[in-house]
Design a protein around this motif. Structure first.
Motif, PDB file in Angstrom:
ATOM      1  N   ILE A  40      77.956  33.933 174.936  1.00  0.00           N
ATOM      2  CA  ILE A  40      78.396  35.247 174.444  1.00  0.00           C
ATOM      3  C   ILE A  40      77.416  35.743 173.388  1.00  0.00           C
ATOM      4  N   VAL A  41      77.041  34.874 172.477  1.00  0.00           N
ATOM      5  CA  VAL A  41      76.078  35.260 171.438  1.00  0.00           C
ATOM      6  C   VAL A  41      74.750  35.646 172.085  1.00  0.00           C
ATOM      7  N   ASP A  42      74.318  34.898 173.089  1.00  0.00           N
ATOM      8  CA  ASP A  42      73.067  35.215 173.784  1.00  0.00           C
ATOM      9  C   ASP A  42      73.144  36.575 174.470  1.00  0.00           C
ATOM     10  N   GLU A  43      74.270  36.867 175.116  1.00  0.00           N
ATOM     11  CA  GLU A  43      74.420  38.163 175.787  1.00  0.00           C
ATOM     12  C   GLU A  43      74.449  39.299 174.771  1.00  0.00           C
ATOM     13  N   PRO A  80      86.267  37.949 165.669  1.00  0.00           N
ATOM     14  CA  PRO A  80      85.478  39.151 165.388  1.00  0.00           C
ATOM     15  C   PRO A  80      83.983  38.820 165.334  1.00  0.00           C
ATOM     16  N   LEU A  81      83.230  39.361 166.269  1.00  0.00           N
ATOM     17  CA  LEU A  81      81.819  39.005 166.392  1.00  0.00           C
ATOM     18  C   LEU A  81      80.973  39.435 165.200  1.00  0.00           C
ATOM     19  N   LEU A  82      81.290  40.552 164.606  1.00  0.00           N
ATOM     20  CA  LEU A  82      80.498  40.986 163.462  1.00  0.00           C
ATOM     21  C   LEU A  82      80.661  40.009 162.295  1.00  0.00           C
ATOM     22  N   ALA A  83      81.876  39.591 162.035  1.00  0.00           N
ATOM     23  CA  ALA A  83      82.116  38.604 160.978  1.00  0.00           C
ATOM     24  C   ALA A  83      81.428  37.282 161.316  1.00  0.00           C
ATOM     25  N   TYR A  84      81.520  36.880 162.563  1.00  0.00           N
ATOM     26  CA  TYR A  84      80.851  35.651 163.007  1.00  0.00           C
ATOM     27  C   TYR A  84      79.343  35.764 162.812  1.00  0.00           C
ATOM     28  N   ALA A  85      78.766  36.898 163.217  1.00  0.00           N
ATOM     29  CA  ALA A  85      77.318  37.083 163.099  1.00  0.00           C
ATOM     30  C   ALA A  85      76.867  37.052 161.643  1.00  0.00           C
ATOM     31  N   ARG A  86      77.661  37.621 160.766  1.00  0.00           N
ATOM     32  CA  ARG A  86      77.291  37.619 159.344  1.00  0.00           C
ATOM     33  C   ARG A  86      77.159  36.202 158.792  1.00  0.00           C
ATOM     34  N   GLU A  88      77.109  33.083 160.971  1.00  0.00           N
ATOM     35  CA  GLU A  88      76.413  32.148 161.857  1.00  0.00           C
ATOM     36  C   GLU A  88      75.107  32.671 162.452  1.00  0.00           C
ATOM     37  N   GLU A  89      74.950  33.975 162.537  1.00  0.00           N
ATOM     38  CA  GLU A  89      73.778  34.588 163.164  1.00  0.00           C
ATOM     39  C   GLU A  89      73.238  35.699 162.272  1.00  0.00           C
ATOM     40  N   PRO A  90      72.770  35.376 161.071  1.00  0.00           N
ATOM     41  CA  PRO A  90      72.389  36.423 160.117  1.00  0.00           C
ATOM     42  C   PRO A  90      71.275  37.349 160.600  1.00  0.00           C
ATOM     43  N   GLU A  91      70.440  36.909 161.537  1.00  0.00           N
ATOM     44  CA  GLU A  91      69.401  37.791 162.053  1.00  0.00           C
ATOM     45  C   GLU A  91      69.961  38.832 163.028  1.00  0.00           C
ATOM     46  N   LEU A  92      71.108  38.551 163.598  1.00  0.00           N
ATOM     47  CA  LEU A  92      71.761  39.470 164.531  1.00  0.00           C
ATOM     48  C   LEU A  92      72.671  40.462 163.807  1.00  0.00           C
ATOM     49  N   ALA A  93      73.197  40.082 162.675  1.00  0.00           N
ATOM     50  CA  ALA A  93      74.192  40.881 161.962  1.00  0.00           C
ATOM     51  C   ALA A  93      73.742  42.309 161.632  1.00  0.00           C
ATOM     52  N   PRO A  94      72.538  42.550 161.108  1.00  0.00           N
ATOM     53  CA  PRO A  94      72.164  43.932 160.766  1.00  0.00           C
ATOM     54  C   PRO A  94      72.170  44.889 161.967  1.00  0.00           C
ATOM     55  N   ALA A  95      71.712  44.416 163.106  1.00  0.00           N
ATOM     56  CA  ALA A  95      71.700  45.268 164.299  1.00  0.00           C
ATOM     57  C   ALA A  95      73.120  45.547 164.777  1.00  0.00           C
TER      58      ALA A  95
END
Length: 104
Positions: A40-43, A80-86, A88-95
């Motif tokens: 899911i994160v990859d997609e 919630p993917l945005l919270a997760y990205a903030r 676990e995936e900080p490079e994805l969060a801004p986009a």
């Protein structure tokens, strides 16, 4: 075209808010895993890379629709993917923030 919700992603799709889950944020039993599957994160990462807000064509719209579907589905499953990205995936969060946070 601007939308009432203020999400750039919804503006790309057109119509009513595409991120709204129409569900109360009240207490509910936590029956599903909080883990977001790597695929899911990859997609999401691939879709975010594809979506150019300055380009308004069918390819971008389809990618935006798919991203909104994923965001809604994960939110409904209390992931919630945005919270997760903030976290676990900080490079994805801004986009993701640019596309999915309300602009006001």
């Amino acid at each position: 075209m601007t939308t009432d919700c203020g999400h750039l992603l919804c503006e790309l799709i057109g119509g009513p808010c595409s991120l709204a889950t129409r569900r109360s944020r009240g207490c509910r039993p936590n029956l599903v895993s909080k883990h977001v599957a790597p695929e899911i994160v990859d997609e999401v990462r691939a879709l975010v890379a594809l979506i150019d807000p300055d380009v308004r064509d069918d390819r971008i719209r389809r990618a935006a629709v798919r991203l909104a579907e994923i965001m809604r589905r994960e939110a409904l499953d209390d992931r919630p993917l945005l919270a997760y990205a903030r976290i676990e995936e900080p490079e994805l969060a801004p986009a993701l923030e640019r596309l999915c946070l309300r602009r006001r």
